[in-house]
Design a protein around this motif. Structure first.
Motif, short mmCIF file in Angstrom:
data_model
loop_
_atom_site.label_atom_id
_atom_site.label_comp_id
_atom_site.label_asym_id
_atom_site.label_seq_id
_atom_site.Cartn_x
_atom_site.Cartn_y
_atom_site.Cartn_z
N LYS A 566 -23.20 -43.63 -21.65
CA LYS A 566 -22.18 -42.75 -21.04
C LYS A 566 -21.11 -42.35 -22.05
CE LYS A 566 -23.02 -44.40 -16.34
NZ LYS A 566 -22.45 -44.97 -15.10
N LEU A 567 -20.33 -43.30 -22.55
CA LEU A 567 -19.37 -43.03 -23.63
C LEU A 567 -19.56 -44.11 -24.70
CD1 LEU A 567 -16.05 -42.36 -21.64
CD2 LEU A 567 -17.54 -40.64 -22.69
N ASP A 568 -19.73 -43.71 -25.96
CA ASP A 568 -19.88 -44.75 -26.99
C ASP A 568 -18.52 -45.39 -27.28
OD1 ASP A 568 -18.44 -43.33 -29.04
OD2 ASP A 568 -20.26 -42.23 -29.57
N GLY A 569 -18.55 -46.50 -28.01
CA GLY A 569 -17.34 -47.27 -28.27
C GLY A 569 -16.27 -46.48 -28.99
N TRP A 570 -16.67 -45.60 -29.91
CA TRP A 570 -15.68 -44.81 -30.65
C TRP A 570 -14.95 -43.86 -29.69
CZ3 TRP A 570 -20.30 -44.35 -34.26
CH2 TRP A 570 -20.27 -45.37 -35.23
N GLU A 571 -15.68 -43.25 -28.76
CA GLU A 571 -15.04 -42.35 -27.81
C GLU A 571 -14.12 -43.14 -26.86
OE1 GLU A 571 -13.82 -38.93 -26.05
OE2 GLU A 571 -15.04 -39.14 -27.89
N VAL A 572 -14.54 -44.34 -26.48
CA VAL A 572 -13.67 -45.19 -25.65
C VAL A 572 -12.35 -45.44 -26.36
CG1 VAL A 572 -13.39 -47.52 -24.69
CG2 VAL A 572 -15.57 -46.30 -24.40
N ALA A 573 -12.43 -45.81 -27.66
CA ALA A 573 -11.22 -46.10 -28.43
C ALA A 573 -10.32 -44.87 -28.52
CB ALA A 573 -11.59 -46.60 -29.82
N LYS A 574 -10.91 -43.70 -28.78
CA LYS A 574 -10.11 -42.48 -28.88
C LYS A 574 -9.35 -42.20 -27.58
CE LYS A 574 -13.22 -40.19 -32.20
NZ LYS A 574 -14.24 -39.12 -32.36
N ARG A 575 -10.03 -42.36 -26.44
CA ARG A 575 -9.38 -42.07 -25.15
C ARG A 575 -8.32 -43.12 -24.84
NH1 ARG A 575 -13.85 -39.46 -20.99
NH2 ARG A 575 -14.92 -38.16 -22.53
N VAL A 576 -8.58 -44.37 -25.19
CA VAL A 576 -7.59 -45.43 -24.95
C VAL A 576 -6.31 -45.15 -25.74
CG1 VAL A 576 -7.06 -47.86 -25.43
CG2 VAL A 576 -9.22 -47.24 -24.31
N ARG A 577 -6.50 -44.73 -26.99
CA ARG A 577 -5.34 -44.54 -27.86
C ARG A 577 -4.47 -43.35 -27.43
NH1 ARG A 577 -4.91 -49.13 -28.75
NH2 ARG A 577 -5.83 -50.21 -30.55
N ARG A 578 -4.95 -42.48 -26.58
CA ARG A 578 -4.12 -41.38 -26.09
C ARG A 578 -2.96 -41.89 -25.24
NH1 ARG A 578 -9.19 -37.67 -24.00
NH2 ARG A 578 -10.10 -37.21 -26.06
N SER A 579 -3.17 -43.05 -24.60
CA SER A 579 -2.12 -43.57 -23.72
C SER A 579 -1.68 -45.00 -24.05
CB SER A 579 -2.60 -43.54 -22.25
OG SER A 579 -3.79 -44.32 -22.12
N ARG A 580 -2.48 -45.72 -24.84
CA ARG A 580 -2.14 -47.11 -25.12
C ARG A 580 -2.17 -47.37 -26.63
NH1 ARG A 580 -2.56 -50.38 -20.47
NH2 ARG A 580 -3.46 -49.25 -18.70
N PRO A 581 -1.03 -47.63 -27.24
CA PRO A 581 -0.98 -47.96 -28.67
C PRO A 581 -1.46 -49.39 -28.89
CG PRO A 581 1.21 -48.10 -27.71
CD PRO A 581 0.31 -47.58 -26.64
N PRO A 582 -1.66 -49.80 -30.14
CA PRO A 582 -2.13 -51.16 -30.44
C PRO A 582 -1.21 -52.25 -29.87
CG PRO A 582 -2.34 -49.77 -32.38
CD PRO A 582 -1.59 -48.97 -31.36
N GLU A 583 0.10 -51.93 -29.72
CA GLU A 583 1.03 -52.92 -29.18
C GLU A 583 0.68 -53.28 -27.73
OE1 GLU A 583 1.99 -50.08 -30.56
OE2 GLU A 583 2.59 -50.83 -32.55
N GLU A 584 -0.01 -52.39 -27.03
CA GLU A 584 -0.36 -52.63 -25.63
C GLU A 584 -1.80 -53.12 -25.47
OE1 GLU A 584 0.49 -49.35 -23.09
OE2 GLU A 584 2.52 -49.06 -23.87
N LEU A 585 -2.69 -52.68 -26.36
CA LEU A 585 -4.09 -53.08 -26.24
C LEU A 585 -4.70 -53.20 -27.64
CD1 LEU A 585 -6.64 -53.72 -24.65
CD2 LEU A 585 -7.04 -51.26 -24.40
N PHE A 586 -5.11 -54.41 -27.99
CA PHE A 586 -5.73 -54.69 -29.29
C PHE A 586 -7.23 -54.48 -29.16
CE2 PHE A 586 -7.34 -57.14 -32.83
CZ PHE A 586 -6.36 -57.03 -33.81
N LEU A 587 -7.79 -53.52 -29.92
CA LEU A 587 -9.21 -53.16 -29.80
C LEU A 587 -10.03 -53.76 -30.94
CD1 LEU A 587 -8.99 -49.36 -28.84
CD2 LEU A 587 -9.56 -51.30 -27.34
N ILE A 588 -11.10 -54.49 -30.56
CA ILE A 588 -12.01 -55.11 -31.53
C ILE A 588 -13.39 -54.49 -31.35
CG2 ILE A 588 -13.09 -57.26 -32.29
CD1 ILE A 588 -10.72 -58.74 -30.93
N ALA A 589 -13.89 -53.85 -32.40
CA ALA A 589 -15.27 -53.34 -32.38
C ALA A 589 -16.20 -54.48 -32.78
CB ALA A 589 -15.42 -52.17 -33.33
N LEU A 590 -17.15 -54.80 -31.92
CA LEU A 590 -18.16 -55.82 -32.22
C LEU A 590 -19.52 -55.16 -32.05
CD1 LEU A 590 -18.88 -58.71 -32.93
CD2 LEU A 590 -18.72 -59.31 -30.51
#
Length: 638
Positions: A566-590
């Motif tokens: 449906k959405l790959d991990g990179w697209e998920v990260a891009k959409r998350v970062r539109r509203s949530r900076p790293p201070e609110e959500l720490f993203l780990i690609a595994l």
């Protein structure tokens, strides 16, 4: 220098004995009736600088005996890096003597000609007649216009008999002479060519490639023709000798090779991802079992430990496969910093000591009580020595001995890894560094490899400005690998070695971690391991569900796979970062995607960390703890 008294053209040749049993050496005796062939015997050292110095000394000695017409090098046993280095070195040292090379195949032709050879013969197309014509072609180029060597009628004969097409044109491009090969190549008679306008050479180039349309009966065909120019004197006037060679097949082979390389690299990238997922599942499952081994019987404990060892072995094979791909592509990049090589060797031998204990082998380490500052990529050099020591353990019998030593002198460090194991036959001492070469070993081992580890070791050593040489007294008599690296100025500040702190289980952060993974089994064992590290876990199986969970549950740490439906991990990260900076959500690609461009894409998409499967549980715990501490600090600041 004295002139040769032999009426035949004199050729100094190198046949790379005893490796080369085909190529130039196999035709020498057949050509002695027409050429004075003098062999230049040089040991084929794996150090190109030493090889060139020895070769130069031998040629210089031969030239004092008599002049020569050409130098011929059989480089069939060398890879492209050696071909280029050797030709450049010899061409630079003896510029007045034409250089002919016998190369592995036509794909090396551009390398040979660019490096300074005037003529080449491909080993896959060699024959008595091809080699004879190549010799005469090289001699003709050096002899045209030198009336002291050959009269014009002899020059015409050499040109006319040459297997390549040859034209002599004046300064305006008018054809003055054409040989039979040129007539056949261009599909025009001698009368049609002589007097026609073929175009004058460019003043800025000594060669070019052109497409020529040739008529064949009622059909036309397009050929790619390589043209090389040499300025000569013809009938008392300035003219140009133009050598024409049909490279249509070569160009097609080159295009095919480029496409084959692209497909191979794509395959390896896909293979990496597809293999890392099941490998990660097994790795995390074995980690989970190990954490709960207390109280298990001996048989189950042995089984769990065996699974863990085999998973690590599979991971090493996969890493080797990807590394050799990067070697082929020239994509291995070093991340260098000054550090102490002696300290690195101490660390590696301590880490690998348990492996030798398993086979009751004796590991002795003899290191100087000094520092050896080098500028290198510590992780890559750790890979070099770990590979050599692992091989020593693998191919040395139980209760055998392995010795590691180092010497610091004259601005270099010499490291030796010696064992009393299987040994290496003389004719394999150079080929063991070629990819996918596997030797038959006396020591029985179930941990067979892919035959690419030493190829990677050699490349990594050379990238550090070093050299590696193997030696052995023969099968069953052990082997020694000698590696030399340049040292830095002793006053250079060194990187401080900081040992990673063992992770203690943390429960004080009370963080919820979102695990996003589409493979059910892998998601389950990842969840169990993260929970065993002291974290609460929520799950998602695709990209859209991940965004829904983030919006609804607001976790502050997320572990996200890249190859999601449906959405790959990179697209998920891009959409998350539109509203949530790293201070609110720490993203780990595994993920199973672990090449440099994958890491860059993760960073650009908004991930804070990129981890490649399978990851060690201890390392995952440290990353999660650092993320949790950072999020806690951000929450307190807010």
């Amino acid at each position: 220098m004295t002139e040769s008294t032999n009426q035949h053209p004199r050729i100094l040749y190198f046949a790379n004995r005893p490796i080369a049993q085909t190529g130039l050496q196999s035709f020498v005796d057949e050509l002695r009736d027409e050429f004075d062939l003098v062999e230049v015997q040089v040991h084929a050292s794996q150090d190109s600088r030493k090889f060139l110095e020895a070769f130069d000394a031998e040629i210089t000695s031969r030239l004092k005996e008599a002049a020569c017409d050409i130098i011929a090098l059989d480089l069939c046993a060398f890879d492209s890096r050696w071909v280029s280095k050797i030709i450049l070195g010899i061409a630079d040292r003896h510029r007045s003597i034409p250089l002919l090379t016998v190369i592995p195949d036509r794909l090396h032709a551009a390398t040979a000609l660019d490096a300074g050879a005037v003529e080449y013969v491909a080993c896959d197309n060699i024959s008595h007649s091809v080699l004879r014509h190549a010799f005469y072609s090289a001699i003709a180029r050096n002899s045209i216009g030198e009336s002291s060597r050959l009269v014009e009628s002899e020059v015409r004969r050499l040109i006319d008999e040459n297997i390549d097409g040859m034209l002599v044109v004046n300064e305006t491009g008018k054809v003055l002479f054409a040989n039979r090969s040129a007539e056949m190549l261009l599909g025009r008679s001698h009368e049609e060519l002589v007097g026609s306008d073929f175009g004058s050479p460019s003043a800025d180039e000594d060669s070019c490639e052109v497409n020529i349309v040739r008529e064949r009966g009622t059909e036309f065909e397009t050929l790619t023709v390589e043209i090389r120019y040499s300025e000569i004197e013809w009938a008392g006037e300035t003219a140009y000798l133009e050598t024409l060679r049909d490279v249509t097949d070569y160009r097609q082979d080159l295009d095919d090779a480029v496409e084959s390389t692209r497909q191979r690299d794509q395959f390896l990238s896909t293979l990496s991802h597809e293999l890392r997922n099941p490998l990660a599942t097994m790795s995390y499952a074995s980690e989970l079992l190990k954490r709960r081994m207390s109280g298990l019987d001996e048989q189950l404990t042995f089984t769990i430990e065996t699974i863990g060892r085999q998973v690590q072995h599979m991971k090493r094979l996969l890493d080797d496969l990807l590394d050799i791909s990067r070697v082929w592509q020239g994509k291995i990049k070093l991340e260098t910093s000054p550090f102490d090589m002696i300290e690195l060797l101490q660390d590696i031998t301590r880490e690998l000591d348990p492996r030798f204990e398993q086979k009751s082998q004796t590991l002795t380490v003899e290191l100087p009580a000094t520092t050896a500052p080098v500028d290198g990529d510590k992780s890559r050099l750790r890979q070099v020595f770990s590979n050599l020591l692992s091989n020593a353990a693998k191919y040395t019998p139980n209760e055998g001995s392995i010795h590691v030593s180092a010497e610091v002198a004259a601005g270099t460090i010499l490291v030796q890894v010696r064992d009393n194991g299987d040994g290496i036959a003389d004719d394999n001492l150079q080929s063991i560094f070629d990819p996918f070469v596997q030797l038959k070993h006396r020591t029985h081992t179930k941990e067979s490899g892919l035959g690419i580890g030493l190829a990677v070791v050699k490349k990594l050593t050379e990238l550090h400005g070093g050299s590696i040489v193997a030696s052995s007294d023969g099968p069953g008599r052990g082997s020694t690998f000698r590696l030399t690296f340049p040292l830095l100025d002793p006053s250079q500040p060194l990187e401080e070695s900081v040992a990673p702190k063992p992770r203690a289980r943390r429960n004080d952060y009370s963080e919820t971690v979102l695990v996003v993974e589409d493979l059910d089994a892998l998601r389950y064992v990842t969840r169990c391991n993260v929970e065993s590290l002291g974290y609460d876990v929520i799950e998602a199986s695709d990209g859209e569900e991940a965004l829904h969970q983030i919006e609804r549950r607001e976790p502050r740490i997320a572990i996200v796979d890249i190859g999601l439906p449906k959405l790959d991990g990179w697209e998920v990260a891009k959409r998350v970062r539109r509203s949530r900076p790293p201070e609110e959500l720490f993203l780990i690609a595994l993920t199973g995607y672990g090449q440099k461009h994958h890491l860059l894409q993760s960073r650009q998409s908004g991930f804070d960390v990129h981890l490649t499967k399978p990851i060690n549980l201890e390392e995952l715990g440290r990353v999660l703890d650092e993320a949790a501490a950072l999020q806690t600090a951000n929450g307190e600041d807010g």
